[in-house]
Enzyme design. Sequence first.
Site, PDB file in Angstrom:
ATOM      1  N   HIS A 129      67.250  62.722  49.035  1.00 37.33           N
ATOM      2  CA  HIS A 129      66.063  62.143  48.515  1.00 37.33           C
ATOM      3  C   HIS A 129      65.259  63.428  47.877  1.00 37.33           C
ATOM      4  CE1 HIS A 129      67.463  58.468  50.060  1.00 37.33           C
ATOM      5  NE2 HIS A 129      66.871  57.882  48.789  1.00 37.33           N
ATOM      6  N   ASP A 164      72.940  88.688  53.619  1.00 41.37           N
ATOM      7  CA  ASP A 164      72.975  89.315  52.437  1.00 41.37           C
ATOM      8  C   ASP A 164      72.107  90.782  52.433  1.00 41.37           C
ATOM      9  OD1 ASP A 164      73.658  89.617  49.506  1.00 41.37           O
ATOM     10  OD2 ASP A 164      71.665  89.476  49.318  1.00 41.37           O
TER      11      ASP A 164
END
Length: 148
Positions: free
Chosen positions: A68, A117
Amino acid sequence: MSEARMIDISEKSYSLRTAIAEGFIKLKNTTIERIRKGDVEKGDVISVAKVAGILAAKRTPELLPMCHPIPIEYITVNLNIENEGIRVVTEVKAYYKTGVEMEALVSTSTALLTIWDMVKKYEKDENGQYPDTVISEVKVIKKTKLVS
């Protein structure tokens, strides 16, 4: 064939919901030293990972189809440099009808992936592999629902 659907929360009441999640990324000692010294080519690993974690929590329903959309009221992402890597601890709060543990988990996971990363250049071995780099221990460590 089963159907896909979000859980119906229309009858649930609003309450303050919190969740704290954590995870760990194991890094080489030389990479940890680069992070401490601010000597990472892509920039300030700690600051970028914190911002990535905050952004990720807000975008959780875009990534998890049955989640949600929640009006998040508070997010904090803390990174602690330890001997063998970095621990990420995220806390999310919202006054809503459903919990925020998925937002905390997505935030933590994204912060960890951002770290990887940013430092992957320093973690690779001579074959371009990552034999020492590991993300682990991603879990919810606390979830609360404060009924008013």
